[in-house]
Design an enzyme around this catalytic site. Structure first.
Site, PDB file in Angstrom:
ATOM      1  N   TYR A  80      13.044  31.685   4.626  1.00 22.91           N
ATOM      2  CA  TYR A  80      11.800  32.426   4.873  1.00 22.91           C
ATOM      3  C   TYR A  80      11.658  32.822   6.339  1.00 22.91           C
ATOM      4  O   TYR A  80      12.011  32.064   7.240  1.00 22.91           O
ATOM      5  CB  TYR A  80      10.596  31.545   4.513  1.00 22.91           C
ATOM      6  CG  TYR A  80      10.343  31.435   3.018  1.00 22.91           C
ATOM      7  CD1 TYR A  80      10.296  32.561   2.201  1.00 22.91           C
ATOM      8  CD2 TYR A  80      10.117  30.200   2.441  1.00 22.91           C
ATOM      9  CE1 TYR A  80      10.042  32.448   0.842  1.00 22.91           C
ATOM     10  CE2 TYR A  80       9.850  30.060   1.083  1.00 22.91           C
ATOM     11  CZ  TYR A  80       9.818  31.199   0.288  1.00 22.91           C
ATOM     12  OH  TYR A  80       9.568  31.081  -1.041  1.00 22.91           O
ATOM     13  N   MET A 121       9.018  24.786   0.220  1.00 22.69           N
ATOM     14  CA  MET A 121       8.282  23.797  -0.573  1.00 22.69           C
ATOM     15  C   MET A 121       9.228  22.919  -1.392  1.00 22.69           C
ATOM     16  O   MET A 121       9.057  21.703  -1.478  1.00 22.69           O
ATOM     17  CB  MET A 121       7.287  24.498  -1.506  1.00 22.69           C
ATOM     18  CG  MET A 121       6.404  23.515  -2.258  1.00 22.69           C
ATOM     19  SD  MET A 121       5.332  24.285  -3.472  1.00 22.69           S
ATOM     20  CE  MET A 121       4.237  25.234  -2.433  1.00 22.69           C
ATOM     21  N   ARG A 177     -10.698  -0.389  14.591  1.00 24.80           N
ATOM     22  CA  ARG A 177     -10.512   0.440  13.407  1.00 24.80           C
ATOM     23  C   ARG A 177     -11.484  -0.034  12.331  1.00 24.80           C
ATOM     24  O   ARG A 177     -12.404   0.660  11.968  1.00 24.80           O
ATOM     25  CB  ARG A 177      -9.048   0.343  12.955  1.00 24.80           C
ATOM     26  CG  ARG A 177      -8.672   1.328  11.906  1.00 24.80           C
ATOM     27  CD  ARG A 177      -7.169   1.329  11.648  1.00 24.80           C
ATOM     28  NE  ARG A 177      -6.709   0.150  10.928  1.00 24.80           N
ATOM     29  CZ  ARG A 177      -5.474   0.005  10.466  1.00 24.80           C
ATOM     30  NH1 ARG A 177      -4.565   0.937  10.683  1.00 24.80           N
ATOM     31  NH2 ARG A 177      -5.115  -1.081   9.823  1.00 24.80           N
ATOM     32  N   LYS A 197       0.837  -1.208   0.000  1.00 27.56           N
ATOM     33  CA  LYS A 197       0.000   0.000   0.000  1.00 27.56           C
ATOM     34  C   LYS A 197       0.874   1.262   0.000  1.00 27.56           C
ATOM     35  O   LYS A 197       2.065   1.195   0.336  1.00 27.56           O
ATOM     36  CB  LYS A 197      -0.925  -0.011   1.221  1.00 27.56           C
ATOM     37  CG  LYS A 197      -0.194  -0.022   2.559  1.00 27.56           C
ATOM     38  CD  LYS A 197      -1.126  -0.387   3.709  1.00 27.56           C
ATOM     39  CE  LYS A 197      -0.387  -0.392   5.037  1.00 27.56           C
ATOM     40  NZ  LYS A 197      -1.211  -0.957   6.116  1.00 27.56           N
TER      41      LYS A 197
HETATM   42  C1  LIG Z   1      -0.433  -1.957   6.837  1.00 25.50           C
HETATM   43  C2  LIG Z   1      -0.984  -3.238   7.283  1.00 25.50           C
HETATM   44  C3  LIG Z   1      -0.156  -4.364   7.465  1.00 25.50           C
HETATM   45  C4  LIG Z   1       1.354  -4.306   7.385  1.00 25.50           C
HETATM   46  O1  LIG Z   1       1.885  -3.848   8.608  1.00 25.50           O
HETATM   47  P1  LIG Z   1       3.453  -3.703   8.858  1.00 25.50           P
HETATM   48  O2  LIG Z   1       3.563  -3.270  10.263  1.00 25.50           O
HETATM   49  O3  LIG Z   1       3.925  -2.658   7.903  1.00 25.50           O
HETATM   50  O4  LIG Z   1       4.069  -5.032   8.573  1.00 25.50           O
HETATM   51  C5  LIG Z   1      -0.769  -5.567   7.742  1.00 25.50           C
HETATM   52  N1  LIG Z   1      -2.110  -5.662   7.886  1.00 25.50           N
HETATM   53  C6  LIG Z   1      -2.929  -4.594   7.760  1.00 25.50           C
HETATM   54  C7  LIG Z   1      -4.388  -4.756   7.952  1.00 25.50           C
HETATM   55  C8  LIG Z   1      -2.392  -3.344   7.471  1.00 25.50           C
HETATM   56  O5  LIG Z   1      -3.202  -2.278   7.369  1.00 25.50           O
END
Ligand SMILES: *Cc1c(COP(=O)(O)O)cnc(C)c1O
Length: 365
Positions: free
Chosen positions: A261, A310, A133, A35
């Protein structure tokens, strides 16, 4: 190459993959989490490389990330961790597999799959065991079973959960409780469904700290990119990404002169500053300005002075023998993103994923 670039070492990626695999029990499969552009590297390159190494599964957070992987030619199964009903069309079209995390999503996806005349479309049930979550509660179990038994359009391919504090030894009791709770809920679901989807709960730190939570598969993210959430594990892993820039200009600053700045840096002594073409739009947080963050030039530390712009930062090179055109390391294997993250009360996850798409990615084997 005298420009700002993120150099990605695929041999280090292979090393991390092999190391994490060496920590798995026999027959436990590996899902690579790519991701957020592969934690800021390049999701497609990472996924295609791991696909060649035989990775079993890929995970992304959002549907568009999965679509991009399919466009790049990734054929490994892809789990989308956080889909919305508006994504279902793309999910089914591109053979992505949704995480189903609530009654609303389950109903909506089941209805969608039926309308699209799907048979046994793979879904992954997300169980909430304490992170609060995403995910079903234990009390949703009957609803899930009922929905799944009403149709052959969908089929549960896996059941999974996510740990809240697997890197934190102080939360060991809480984590063990999450593992137990997941085991119980999954076993009940399996009994009621009448078949056995595969189970997974571990992220990187759980792979390393809780072998009993490996189940049938693990989901490795940060570890693949070379960070192990502890100094001991960091020794076994190799950061795959090096963020490099270059000195554009060096200035001699007289006492009383200011830099940047709002005149945020005011020189007390005669000093030298280097201007570097990387700024907050590239992922260098403004929180790193005014001496908080630092870069590395010829192995020496150069603090960021004044405000982060920036497109640029200025660093103090008074004590460093350097020239315009010389390389500047922002983070990398010999100058860890952990330190940079800690200096601004953050974690490597944020530093890595902040590197913006404006920064050129360069790959090494
Ligand atoms: C991001 C994520 C992972 C990976 O976690 P790491 O700590 O980067 O290994 C695994 N499972 C879910 C549901 C995640 O959101």
């Amino acid at each position: 190459m005298g420009i700002t670039r993120l150099e990605i070492d695929l041999t280090s990626l292979r090393h991390n993959y092999d190391y994490l695999k060496s920590r798995l029990k026999p027959n436990v499969r590996m899902m690579a989490v790519v991701k957020a552009f592969g934690y800021g590297s390049d999701a497609a390159e990472v996924a295609l490389y791991l696909e060649k190494l035989g990775v079993d599964y890929i995970a992304v957070a959002f549907t568009q990330e999965g679509v991009a992987l399919r466009d790049a030619g990734v054929s490994t199964p892809i789990l989308v961790l956080h889909p919305q009903p508006d994504n279902f069309e793309n999910i089914v079209e591109r053979c992505l597999e949704p995480s189903i995390y609530s009654a609303r999503i389950l109903k909506a996806f089941s209805t969608f799959a039926k309308a699209k005349k799907q048979k046994n479309y793979p879904i992954h049930l997300k169980i909430n065991t304490g992170l609060n979550r995403l995910g079903f509660k234990k009390s949703d179990l009957e609803f899930i079973v009922d929905q799944c038994q009403q149709t052959t359009a969908i089929k549960v391919k896996s059941i999974f959960s996510h740990l809240a504090a697997s890197e934190d030894k102080k939360e060991e009791a809480f984590t063990r409780n999450q593992i137990k709770s997941f085991t119980q809920t999954a076993e009940k679901l399996i009994e009621r469904l009448g078949y056995r989807p595969f189970l997974h709960q571990s992220n990187t730190s759980a792979i390393l700290n809780y072998p009993e939570a490996q189940f049938d598969m693990v989901r490795a993210g940060i570890g693949l990119y070379g960070y192990g959430n502890s100094p001991e594990e960091d020794l076994h892993l190799k950061p795959i990404a090096t963020l490099v820039s270059v000195i554009s200009q060096i200035h001699s600053i007289e006492p009383g002169e200011s830099v940047g700045y709002n005149r945020a840096f005011q020189a007390e002594n005669k000093s030298s500053t280097a201007t570097i073409p990387i700024g907050h739009a590239d992922g260098i947080s403004r929180a790193l300005g005014n001496g908080v963050g630092y870069v590395q030039i010829h192995g020496k530390i150069a603090p960021i002075i004044g405000n982060v712009c920036m497109d640029m930062i200025m660093v103090d090179v008074t004590e460093i023998d350097c020239q315009e055109g010389d390389d500047v390391i922002i983070f990398g294997p010999d100058h860890s993103a952990v330190g940079l993250a800690e200096s601004m009360n953050s974690i490597p996850y944020e530093v890595l994923t902040a590197v913006s798409q404006r920064v050129k990615r360069v790959f090494h084997l």
